[in-house]
Scaffold this active site. Structure first.
Site, PDB file in Angstrom:
ATOM      1  N   ARG A  51      -8.549   6.857   7.930  1.00 30.30           N
ATOM      2  CA  ARG A  51      -9.595   7.013   8.952  1.00 30.30           C
ATOM      3  C   ARG A  51      -9.628   8.431   9.484  1.00 30.30           C
ATOM      4  O   ARG A  51      -8.597   9.110   9.519  1.00 30.30           O
ATOM      5  CB  ARG A  51      -9.340   6.042  10.110  1.00 30.30           C
ATOM      6  CG  ARG A  51      -9.861   4.658   9.849  1.00 30.30           C
ATOM      7  CD  ARG A  51      -9.742   3.802  11.114  1.00 30.30           C
ATOM      8  NE  ARG A  51     -10.452   2.559  10.947  1.00 30.30           N
ATOM      9  CZ  ARG A  51     -11.708   2.333  11.341  1.00 30.30           C
ATOM     10  NH1 ARG A  51     -12.379   3.276  11.962  1.00 30.30           N
ATOM     11  NH2 ARG A  51     -12.281   1.177  11.136  1.00 30.30           N
ATOM     12  N   ARG A  55      -5.615   6.656  12.670  1.00 27.29           N
ATOM     13  CA  ARG A  55      -4.942   5.693  13.562  1.00 27.29           C
ATOM     14  C   ARG A  55      -3.874   4.862  12.851  1.00 27.29           C
ATOM     15  O   ARG A  55      -2.989   4.325  13.470  1.00 27.29           O
ATOM     16  CB  ARG A  55      -5.963   4.778  14.232  1.00 27.29           C
ATOM     17  CG  ARG A  55      -6.638   3.812  13.290  1.00 27.29           C
ATOM     18  CD  ARG A  55      -7.544   2.863  14.025  1.00 27.29           C
ATOM     19  NE  ARG A  55      -8.741   3.525  14.522  1.00 27.29           N
ATOM     20  CZ  ARG A  55      -9.856   2.863  14.849  1.00 27.29           C
ATOM     21  NH1 ARG A  55      -9.898   1.552  14.755  1.00 27.29           N
ATOM     22  NH2 ARG A  55     -10.924   3.510  15.272  1.00 27.29           N
ATOM     23  N   GLU A 157     -18.590  -3.651  -2.727  1.00 28.36           N
ATOM     24  CA  GLU A 157     -17.687  -4.602  -2.078  1.00 28.36           C
ATOM     25  C   GLU A 157     -18.491  -5.281  -0.974  1.00 28.36           C
ATOM     26  O   GLU A 157     -19.031  -4.614  -0.080  1.00 28.36           O
ATOM     27  CB  GLU A 157     -16.459  -3.894  -1.505  1.00 28.36           C
ATOM     28  CG  GLU A 157     -15.539  -4.900  -0.803  1.00 28.36           C
ATOM     29  CD  GLU A 157     -14.126  -4.389  -0.575  1.00 28.36           C
ATOM     30  OE1 GLU A 157     -13.644  -3.562  -1.376  1.00 28.36           O
ATOM     31  OE2 GLU A 157     -13.516  -4.845   0.405  1.00 28.36           O
ATOM     32  N   GLY A 218      -6.022  -7.451   3.962  1.00 27.25           N
ATOM     33  CA  GLY A 218      -4.948  -6.726   4.628  1.00 27.25           C
ATOM     34  C   GLY A 218      -4.446  -7.351   5.905  1.00 27.25           C
ATOM     35  O   GLY A 218      -3.313  -7.830   5.971  1.00 27.25           O
TER      36      GLY A 218
HETATM   37  N1  PXP Z   1     -12.308  -4.065   2.419  1.00 25.61           N
HETATM   38  C1  PXP Z   1     -12.768  -3.036   3.174  1.00 25.61           C
HETATM   39  C2  PXP Z   1     -13.810  -2.141   2.589  1.00 25.61           C
HETATM   40  C3  PXP Z   1     -12.243  -2.793   4.462  1.00 25.61           C
HETATM   41  O1  PXP Z   1     -12.720  -1.759   5.197  1.00 25.61           O
HETATM   42  C4  PXP Z   1     -11.213  -3.618   4.937  1.00 25.61           C
HETATM   43  C5  PXP Z   1     -10.603  -3.348   6.274  1.00 25.61           C
HETATM   44  O2  PXP Z   1     -10.023  -2.086   6.293  1.00 25.61           O
HETATM   45  C6  PXP Z   1     -10.756  -4.653   4.113  1.00 25.61           C
HETATM   46  C7  PXP Z   1     -11.337  -4.866   2.874  1.00 25.61           C
HETATM   47  C8  PXP Z   1      -9.630  -5.549   4.523  1.00 25.61           C
HETATM   48  O3  PXP Z   1      -9.967  -6.282   5.657  1.00 25.61           O
HETATM   49  P1  PXP Z   1      -8.846  -7.107   6.390  1.00 25.61           P
HETATM   50  O4  PXP Z   1      -7.804  -6.134   6.846  1.00 25.61           O
HETATM   51  O5  PXP Z   1      -9.591  -7.761   7.518  1.00 25.61           O
HETATM   52  O6  PXP Z   1      -8.302  -8.096   5.411  1.00 25.61           O
END
Ligand code: PXP
Length: 250
Positions: A51, A55, A157, A218
């Site tokens: 980012r 952060r 995505e 994530g």
């Molecule tokens: N895909 C993208 C493009 C994202 O920006 C994020 C969050 O950073 C994720 C997947 C994963 O999301 P989460 O952390 O809610 O599983």
């Protein structure tokens, strides 16, 4: 019996290992160690979002991930000159372009590629020319897919946040939007990924969509790791994805 579906890759997003590390400074817990463990637990790729405000993931994390981890690295980033320089220096397997607002807690919606196409076009070209796969994080809308294709991205995505947050009939409607968008992406010749907010409870219907070939997950995995360990949480996610795929093919 229907033919088996293409393998559904799991990209493990390790941002929030870095969030916990940064709460105290220092080096623990180390996101690169988490990436190694994710590889051992069955991840097909590692995703990290650098980012603008740093952060969670740092520049040093990206250097180490690019150098030390054998799995494909999917670098999530905003379409800024600074990020382009970093991407071209590290040449990750893929870059996923996301919208970024300083005040947001997380990526709240997809990138509006229809509105931003003029600035995105040369940006995407630079990445593609450097041999980096370009993925655009978009809401499941036809216009976004059509513009992504026109811009030369190889991957979209789909943002699954609205589906994960909805309940009951509304969730079914959001799932239907994802299904239709994934089919439209496939018809356009775009590789289709999905992610954001996925949990053990919400992953299976998305994993069952035949034309989705990668999920990036994530926050839930790292949160669940507090209770069961990271390896167990990734293995359970992998198991649910495989079950959904097998059931969809049956
Ligand atoms: N895909 C993208 C493009 C994202 O920006 C994020 C969050 O950073 C994720 C997947 C994963 O999301 P989460 O952390 O809610 O599983």
């Amino acid at each position: 019996m229907a033919a088996s579906l293409p393998h559904l890759r799991l990209g493990v997003n390790i941002d929030h290992v870095a969030t916990i590390r940064n709460a105290r400074g220092g080096g623990h817990p180390d996101p690169v160690r988490a990436a190694r463990l994710a590889a051992a637990a069955g991840a097909d790729g590692i995703t990290a979002h650098l980012r603008e405000d740093r952060r969670h993931i740092s520049d040093h994390d990206i250097s180490r991930l690019a150098r030390e981890i054998d799995l494909p690295l999917n670098l999530e980033m905003a379409a800024t000159d600074e990020m382009l320089t970093i991407a071209l220096a590290h040449r990750p397997h893929a870059c996923c372009l996301v919208p970024e607002k300083r005040e947001e807690k997380t990526t709240e919606g997809g990138l509006d590629v229809a509105v931003g196409h003029r600035t995105l076009a040369p940006f995407i070209r630079s990445l593609v020319d450097a041999g980096i796969r370009v993925s655009l994080f978009v809401d499941p809308e036809d216009v976004q897919l059509a513009v992504a294709k026109a811009l030369g991205a190889q991957v979209v995505e789909l943002h699954t946040g609205a589906y994960c947050e909805a309940e009951g009939d509304l969730r079914e409607m959001e799932l239907d939007r994802l299904r239709r968008a994934a089919e439209a992406a496939d018809r356009l010749g775009l590789e289709c990924h999905a992610g954001h907010g996925l949990t053990f409870e919400t992953v299976k219907p998305v994993a069952a969509i035949a034309t989705v070939v990668e999920l990036n997950i994530g926050h839930f995995l790292v949160g669940e790791a507090i209770f069961t360990g990271l390896e167990a949480s990734i293995r359970q996610m992998r198991r649910l994805m495989d079950e959904a795929r097998a059931q969809a093919a049956a």
